[in-house]
Design an enzyme around this catalytic site. Sequence first.
Site, PDB file in Angstrom:
ATOM      1  N   ASP A  33      88.185 -75.489 111.423  1.00  0.00           N
ATOM      2  CA  ASP A  33      88.959 -74.419 110.799  1.00  0.00           C
ATOM      3  C   ASP A  33      90.451 -74.752 110.903  1.00  0.00           C
ATOM      4  O   ASP A  33      90.937 -75.187 111.952  1.00  0.00           O
ATOM      5  CB  ASP A  33      88.660 -73.081 111.497  1.00  0.00           C
ATOM      6  CG  ASP A  33      89.112 -71.882 110.672  1.00  0.00           C
ATOM      7  OD1 ASP A  33      88.251 -71.093 110.252  1.00  0.00           O
ATOM      8  OD2 ASP A  33      90.335 -71.743 110.445  1.00  0.00           O
ATOM      9  N   ASN A  89      81.134 -63.638 108.426  1.00  0.00           N
ATOM     10  CA  ASN A  89      81.813 -62.484 107.835  1.00  0.00           C
ATOM     11  C   ASN A  89      81.324 -62.321 106.399  1.00  0.00           C
ATOM     12  O   ASN A  89      81.279 -63.289 105.643  1.00  0.00           O
ATOM     13  CB  ASN A  89      83.324 -62.704 107.851  1.00  0.00           C
ATOM     14  CG  ASN A  89      83.886 -62.763 109.270  1.00  0.00           C
ATOM     15  OD1 ASN A  89      83.418 -62.051 110.148  1.00  0.00           O
ATOM     16  ND2 ASN A  89      84.868 -63.622 109.492  1.00  0.00           N
ATOM     17  N   GLN A  96      85.649 -61.144 105.212  1.00  0.00           N
ATOM     18  CA  GLN A  96      85.499 -62.454 104.560  1.00  0.00           C
ATOM     19  C   GLN A  96      86.686 -62.717 103.637  1.00  0.00           C
ATOM     20  O   GLN A  96      87.035 -61.869 102.812  1.00  0.00           O
ATOM     21  CB  GLN A  96      84.192 -62.483 103.759  1.00  0.00           C
ATOM     22  CG  GLN A  96      83.927 -63.845 103.128  1.00  0.00           C
ATOM     23  CD  GLN A  96      82.588 -63.902 102.402  1.00  0.00           C
ATOM     24  OE1 GLN A  96      81.882 -62.891 102.273  1.00  0.00           O
ATOM     25  NE2 GLN A  96      82.234 -65.073 101.923  1.00  0.00           N
ATOM     26  N   VAL A  98      87.201 -66.208 102.320  1.00  0.00           N
ATOM     27  CA  VAL A  98      86.841 -67.322 101.434  1.00  0.00           C
ATOM     28  C   VAL A  98      85.423 -67.060 100.922  1.00  0.00           C
ATOM     29  O   VAL A  98      84.488 -66.889 101.721  1.00  0.00           O
ATOM     30  CB  VAL A  98      86.913 -68.679 102.166  1.00  0.00           C
ATOM     31  CG1 VAL A  98      86.492 -69.802 101.214  1.00  0.00           C
ATOM     32  CG2 VAL A  98      88.325 -68.933 102.703  1.00  0.00           C
ATOM     33  N   HIS A 102      79.956 -69.208 104.869  1.00  0.00           N
ATOM     34  CA  HIS A 102      80.296 -70.111 105.967  1.00  0.00           C
ATOM     35  C   HIS A 102      79.950 -69.460 107.293  1.00  0.00           C
ATOM     36  O   HIS A 102      80.059 -68.240 107.457  1.00  0.00           O
ATOM     37  CB  HIS A 102      81.773 -70.519 105.933  1.00  0.00           C
ATOM     38  CG  HIS A 102      82.727 -69.368 105.791  1.00  0.00           C
ATOM     39  ND1 HIS A 102      82.972 -68.751 104.582  1.00  0.00           N
ATOM     40  CD2 HIS A 102      83.484 -68.707 106.710  1.00  0.00           C
ATOM     41  CE1 HIS A 102      83.847 -67.767 104.757  1.00  0.00           C
ATOM     42  NE2 HIS A 102      84.173 -67.718 106.043  1.00  0.00           N
ATOM     43  N   HIS A 104      80.963 -69.489 111.212  1.00  0.00           N
ATOM     44  CA  HIS A 104      81.973 -69.923 112.183  1.00  0.00           C
ATOM     45  C   HIS A 104      81.270 -70.303 113.485  1.00  0.00           C
ATOM     46  O   HIS A 104      80.405 -69.567 113.965  1.00  0.00           O
ATOM     47  CB  HIS A 104      82.932 -68.779 112.520  1.00  0.00           C
ATOM     48  CG  HIS A 104      83.786 -68.286 111.398  1.00  0.00           C
ATOM     49  ND1 HIS A 104      85.129 -68.574 111.305  1.00  0.00           N
ATOM     50  CD2 HIS A 104      83.503 -67.496 110.330  1.00  0.00           C
ATOM     51  CE1 HIS A 104      85.641 -67.977 110.233  1.00  0.00           C
ATOM     52  NE2 HIS A 104      84.673 -67.314 109.632  1.00  0.00           N
TER      53      HIS A 104
HETATM   54  P1  5GP Z   1      86.479 -65.832 106.737  1.00  0.00           P
HETATM   55  O1  5GP Z   1      87.636 -64.939 107.099  1.00  0.00           O
HETATM   56  O2  5GP Z   1      86.266 -65.879 105.240  1.00  0.00           O
HETATM   57  O3  5GP Z   1      85.231 -65.568 107.492  1.00  0.00           O
HETATM   58  O4  5GP Z   1      86.911 -67.274 107.217  1.00  0.00           O
HETATM   59  C1  5GP Z   1      87.607 -68.184 106.431  1.00  0.00           C
HETATM   60  C2  5GP Z   1      88.130 -69.240 107.368  1.00  0.00           C
HETATM   61  O5  5GP Z   1      88.552 -70.347 106.587  1.00  0.00           O
HETATM   62  C3  5GP Z   1      89.343 -68.793 108.182  1.00  0.00           C
HETATM   63  O6  5GP Z   1      89.046 -68.884 109.565  1.00  0.00           O
HETATM   64  C4  5GP Z   1      90.435 -69.752 107.748  1.00  0.00           C
HETATM   65  O7  5GP Z   1      91.289 -70.138 108.801  1.00  0.00           O
HETATM   66  C5  5GP Z   1      89.660 -70.931 107.185  1.00  0.00           C
HETATM   67  N1  5GP Z   1      90.353 -71.663 106.158  1.00  0.00           N
HETATM   68  C6  5GP Z   1      91.020 -71.126 105.102  1.00  0.00           C
HETATM   69  N2  5GP Z   1      91.528 -72.108 104.337  1.00  0.00           N
HETATM   70  C7  5GP Z   1      91.157 -73.286 104.912  1.00  0.00           C
HETATM   71  C8  5GP Z   1      91.375 -74.655 104.554  1.00  0.00           C
HETATM   72  O8  5GP Z   1      92.004 -74.990 103.547  1.00  0.00           O
HETATM   73  N3  5GP Z   1      90.855 -75.590 105.381  1.00  0.00           N
HETATM   74  C9  5GP Z   1      90.142 -75.261 106.510  1.00  0.00           C
HETATM   75  N4  5GP Z   1      89.688 -76.272 107.250  1.00  0.00           N
HETATM   76  N5  5GP Z   1      89.913 -73.971 106.861  1.00  0.00           N
HETATM   77  C10 5GP Z   1      90.415 -73.007 106.072  1.00  0.00           C
END
Ligand code: 5GP
Length: 116
Positions: A33, A89, A96, A98, A102, A104
């Site tokens: 991440d 998420n 969420q 993205v 996914h 974590h």
């Molecule tokens: P969510 O909040 O959707 O469960 O988690 C998305 C995760 O993607 C976040 O922890 C964020 O830091 C990670 N993330 C967002 N953009 C990028 C990226 O460009 N590269 C990587 N490696 N992680 C990302």
Amino acid sequence: MSEASETLFSKIVRREIPADIVYEDELAIAFRDINAQAPVHILVIPKKPIPKLSDAEPDDGALLGHLLLTVQRVAAQEGLTRGYRTVINTGEDGGQTVHHLHLHILGGRAMKWPPG
Ligand code: 5GP
């Protein structure tokens, strides 16, 4: 094109943007991440662009199982012998950000409960 096929995670799968990839097979990929919330913070994603858990279908059952086994494999690879947290998420209230499914993996420190 589905919602998730246009996300940055699909671009990571296609190697269009860089990521620190720690595991890959024909169905899944795992990478660190970019905004780590623990000493180890890795995202496991399916290569298939499922936007979120609630969009998965019965035919995705084997893939979802594979993702959990990939979490197990990557956690072992990272030496998380004391345990780790696995988070999915889903949607707006789930936090969420993205829209490509996914999982974590958070480890390397003791986690608190309940989450925020
Ligand atoms: P969510 O909040 O959707 O469960 O988690 C998305 C995760 O993607 C976040 O922890 C964020 O830091 C990670 N993330 C967002 N953009 C990028 C990226 O460009 N590269 C990587 N490696 N992680 C990302």
